[in-house]
Each structure stands twice: as C-alpha cells, then as structure tokens.
Design a protein around this motif. Sequence first.
Motif, PDB file in Angstrom:
ATOM      1  N   ARG A   1      -0.661 -57.187 -25.320  1.00 33.38           N
ATOM      2  CA  ARG A   1      -1.888 -56.425 -25.156  1.00 33.38           C
ATOM      3  C   ARG A   1      -1.477 -54.972 -24.997  1.00 33.38           C
ATOM      4  NH1 ARG A   1      -3.756 -60.553 -26.255  1.00 33.38           N
ATOM      5  NH2 ARG A   1      -5.442 -61.786 -25.337  1.00 33.38           N
ATOM      6  N   LYS A   2      -2.335 -54.069 -25.433  1.00 30.63           N
ATOM      7  CA  LYS A   2      -2.091 -52.663 -25.175  1.00 30.63           C
ATOM      8  C   LYS A   2      -2.049 -52.458 -23.665  1.00 30.63           C
ATOM      9  CE  LYS A   2      -3.617 -48.081 -26.630  1.00 30.63           C
ATOM     10  NZ  LYS A   2      -4.646 -47.287 -27.345  1.00 30.63           N
ATOM     11  N   SER A   3      -1.163 -51.606 -23.191  1.00 30.68           N
ATOM     12  CA  SER A   3      -0.914 -51.513 -21.750  1.00 30.68           C
ATOM     13  C   SER A   3      -2.149 -51.108 -20.955  1.00 30.68           C
ATOM     14  CB  SER A   3       0.222 -50.522 -21.472  1.00 30.68           C
ATOM     15  OG  SER A   3      -0.131 -49.211 -21.861  1.00 30.68           O
ATOM     16  N   ASP A   4      -3.070 -50.369 -21.557  1.00 25.31           N
ATOM     17  CA  ASP A   4      -4.250 -49.939 -20.801  1.00 25.31           C
ATOM     18  C   ASP A   4      -5.402 -50.937 -20.881  1.00 25.31           C
ATOM     19  OD1 ASP A   4      -5.094 -49.544 -23.389  1.00 25.31           O
ATOM     20  OD2 ASP A   4      -5.452 -47.394 -23.200  1.00 25.31           O
TER      21      ASP A   4
ATOM     22  N   HIS B   1       3.492 -52.295 -27.788  1.00 28.97           N
ATOM     23  CA  HIS B   1       2.735 -53.502 -28.156  1.00 28.97           C
ATOM     24  C   HIS B   1       2.595 -53.627 -29.672  1.00 28.97           C
ATOM     25  CE1 HIS B   1      -0.501 -50.475 -28.334  1.00 28.97           C
ATOM     26  NE2 HIS B   1      -1.055 -51.282 -29.214  1.00 28.97           N
ATOM     27  N   ARG B   2       2.723 -52.520 -30.388  1.00 24.51           N
ATOM     28  CA  ARG B   2       2.616 -52.584 -31.852  1.00 24.51           C
ATOM     29  C   ARG B   2       3.695 -53.498 -32.432  1.00 24.51           C
ATOM     30  NH1 ARG B   2       0.722 -47.104 -34.721  1.00 24.51           N
ATOM     31  NH2 ARG B   2      -0.635 -46.218 -33.113  1.00 24.51           N
TER      32      ARG B   2
ATOM     33  N   GLU C   1       3.735 -46.850 -27.873  1.00 19.02           N
ATOM     34  CA  GLU C   1       2.935 -48.081 -27.832  1.00 19.02           C
ATOM     35  C   GLU C   1       3.783 -49.268 -28.293  1.00 19.02           C
ATOM     36  OE1 GLU C   1      -0.485 -47.133 -30.266  1.00 19.02           O
ATOM     37  OE2 GLU C   1      -1.598 -46.366 -28.524  1.00 19.02           O
TER      38      GLU C   1
ATOM     39  N   CYS D   1      -0.796 -48.891 -17.025  1.00 21.63           N
ATOM     40  CA  CYS D   1      -0.731 -50.347 -17.183  1.00 21.63           C
ATOM     41  C   CYS D   1      -1.820 -50.989 -16.329  1.00 21.63           C
ATOM     42  CB  CYS D   1       0.641 -50.876 -16.773  1.00 21.63           C
ATOM     43  SG  CYS D   1       1.953 -50.369 -17.895  1.00 21.63           S
TER      44      CYS D   1
END
Length: 575
Positions: free
Chosen positions: A420-423, A508-509, A506, A377
Amino acid sequence: MHLFETLKQRVTTIAQGEGLSVGLDRIAVETPRDPTHGDLATNAAMVLAKPAKRNPRELGEIIAARLVEDPLVAGASVAGPGFVNITIAPEAGAKVVKAALDGAAFTRLAETDAPQKVNVEYVSANPTGPLHVGHARGAVVGDALANVLALRGHAVTREYYINDAGSQVDALARSAFLRYREALGETIEIPSGLYPGDYLVPVGEALAREHGEALRDMAEEAWLPIVREVSIAAMMAAVREDLDVLQIRHEVFFSERSLQVPTDIVAATIQRLEGEGLIYQGVLPRPKGQADDWEDREQTLFRSTQYGDDIDRALKKSDGSYTYFASDIAYHDDKIQRGFDRLIDVLGADHGGYVKRMTAAVAALSHEKVQLDCLLCQLVKLYRAGEPVKMSKRAGDFVTLRDVVDEVGADPVRFMMLYRKSDAPLDFDFAKVTEQSRDNPVFYVQYAHARCASAKRQAVEALGADVLDDLSEAAAEQLVDAGEKALIILLAQWPQVLAAAADSAEPHRVAFYLHELASALHTQWNRGKDDTALRFVNAEARDLTRARLALVEAVQAVLRTGLSALGVSAPSEMR
C-alpha cells in the motif's frame, strides 16, 4: 536494452529531423491503458505540435510513418488527438529478454546520470520501549526506499535519530527506577505518566545487580542521570534487536542530546539564522478554534512563512528552553553540513503538521539547495481472520513489531507493509498474509519466482541439463504469443519503474510492479494447462522451449532483483 528509452530517443530524433526543438523534454513513451491499442504509445505529436503551430494528428502520422522503418517497430498508428500507438517487432522483444537475463545489468539501466548523496532517516522512535507495529511500517518503507535509491545509483546513508533528550527519557528513567526498587524486593505501583510495560523489568534487575541498594539512597538528581543512561542503552539495544528480525540496519545513530552536550549546537544554529534575518521576536495569531496551548506572549519565532509554511514557528518555550522544532532545525542543519543533496524523513501519521515547517527550515538552512521529502506512514490495524488483535501484555498497551514478525515471518511483514502507499491506512490480517493463495500478494509473487525455477527443472528432466546452456543465444524472436508479449512488455518496464520509485520516494511502486509481473507469469502458466502448445516446456520443440526458458529466466531474474530491493526472499520452492 532499455526499450522505452531507446524508442523515446528515436522519436526525439524523428522530431528533430522535422525541425522541432521546443517540448522535446516532454516526450514520453509509455504503455497504453488499453493493450489493444498497441504495446507502447507516445505523446510526442501532442506535446510538440502546439509550440510548432502544427496539426498534432498530421505530425503523428509523420512520426508513425518514420517509426515503422525502425527494425524494433512492427507497426505504428495514430489515435485520438494525436497519440502514436506502437507495436514492437519480435526483434525488440528478443532484445528485452536478452537484456533482462542479467538481472543486475538490466537493473543498472535505471541508474541516474545525476547521482546524489541521500540521507534516509527512518524509525527514529523514542527509546522508551519496544518498537510497535506502526514503527514496523516506517522501518520497512525507509529500508526499501534506501535500497531502491541505491539501485538508482545514489549514495545512500541510513540514519536513526535517537530522541534521547527531554521529558520522555526522564519518564523512562523514573519507570526503570521503580523496576529497580521492585528488583530489590519492594512492591511497586506504576503511576500514570510512566511506562508500565514488563520490558523494563530486566533493566531494573540489571541496575540492582550493578548498584545494589546504592541508588535507592540517592536523591533523584543523583540517580536520574545514571538510570537514564542505562535505560536508554538498554532500549536502543532492544530496538536494534527488533529491527534485526526484519533485516534492517542503520549506518548512523544520531543522538539528539549531542546537539546540546557538550556544545550547544542548537543555539549556534538559531544564532546563524538570526544573523540572516530569519529569527525575530513576535506574537503568533490565535489559531482557529482558540487552541488551549496557544500562548499570548512575545516569542522567538522562525520566519517559516517565507519558505511556504502557513505560520511562523516558535523556537523557545515559556521557560526559555528550546522547542523540539529548534532541535530538529539543528539536526537537519547537521545533515546539510555533512554534504547531503537530498534528505528523506519517514514519519508516523501524527507528524503531518511537521512537514511544512521542516521543509521551510531545510530550504532556509540550505539556501534552497537541498531537497527534503517527508513520507507519512499511516496506521496499521491488526486482525486475525477478520477479528481485531488484542494488545501485547509485554508492551503494556500496544502490539510489538517482534510479536508480528514472530508469528508470520519477516517476508509477509515487509511485503505487506509495502503493498500500500505509505500514506494510506493498512489492514494487516495474520491469517491472510500466511495463506497460500492468489489473494495473498507476497505468496503470489514468491510463488511466481518458484514457478520459474520449477519450469527450468521440468525442462532439464525433459530435455537434459544443456537445455539451459547460454539462454542469451536462444531464438527469443519466436516469442510472439500475446501472453509472452505481455510478459516482455512488463519486463521492459522494470528500469523505468525502479527509477520512478526512487525519484518519487515511493517504494510501493516496486511491490505493485512485482505483483503485476507475477500475475502475467501465472496467467501464461495457466494458459499452458489449457493449451499444451503454450507450455513453457515442450519436449517436441526444443528451440521454442529454449526461447520460452529465456523468458522464464528473465522474469525470474527481475522478480529476484525486485524482491531483494524490498528485502523479501525469493524462494525456488514453496513449502
């Protein structure tokens, strides 16, 4: 009905009828990038043609011709190198709407045929102070992922690893001891290396009430364990309270100290790996750039390169004590011994170097039978109307999770942490996440849910309460407008999106999908403002209104289920 899986199975049946068997597992039915190409598309002709030594376009024509015989398909055509574009029939759309009306049953279509026992470990902050906003992101990502995995049909355990061993908790105890002396009337100064935040003031006061001046007269080796226990307990109570404001609760709190007291589990685990030839005495090569912390000495090393790591890893420090990595090996071995099939660690961005070594360790410990996923994250930057937010006085040097939730509420925090995507780094603006506009994703999605409720209220006012009776019997085949079909296709994707979010870890999808579904709902609502024939409620066309209300009810059900998976409320009115 799971439209995508149903059509995939029918394409597979057509292929098998053509004598094709190689590549069937690679067949996919998806939405095309360009909606003008059709509602759905399949790659079947391209993945099956090469092993069968057949022309992909010719095979595509056969598949298309057979598909149009299906009552769910209104049209099919071949494009490009062999894609088969599919237009669904009104009957297929009606089946999707009817299935989605029961949000729970529709969601169960995403359940896996191979359920696993999954451990999701998240937050796991050192118990040395309040949770900061960075912890909030890991907390939300881990909690939402656990929800998504459960909806996928897995047995999920939510776990918190308490880092209650090592120098950082001793520093915490020494900091609390200074606050204890302050509570007794002394003037103190917090030296560098200790924790200066005011959150330890109540701990010092509690120690003074319980022990009076007794601790002050003891040697450090006597008072340190006493103060350490009280401090850790106080910090973990505060952590639970902070997480509770985000409705986050763990089932397991695992103590790092339990790995060595009363039994040295770390030593036993390392000894077992040594018996398997995975531990040896050796000297590590000097890293590029000649790192200052490199030690040119023989060390106890784990053969992590045997399982894909870049270098072997040290397990003991120069003083003979175990490294953090050794403790982490024992901890993950404990998870494996508890019978988990899949382990997921949600980590801060500064743990990037941890991933390969821990993945190697889990592979070694489980003989490559247990999967470990590590989600990183990235940092959260806080703004207020574009200006950076200052540090928290209470914490001393950072903004706390509680500060953020108290100001904007749990829903914006949870949704935006997942949008947002965690990375990927996240900019969180207090002003933007509370404004009521389409530029605020959480408002936009919740407003779509509220609009669905509003449409139903309008229908009752115009046509009577019975207009909502048994919408599964509504003639949803009438939903042939382009905007209505767009909503139907999006609805049909829900089980597929949920399954992909769980399998890829994921969450965030789900947030992205809900925003897309909300956008389609708002678009159709606004089209009705310009063209009264497209409105969801038309008092002159009761049957069509009921069909559209069935669509509205289905969209609302999926929005509600999806928001619940993210831990976000689904209001019926926006105030």
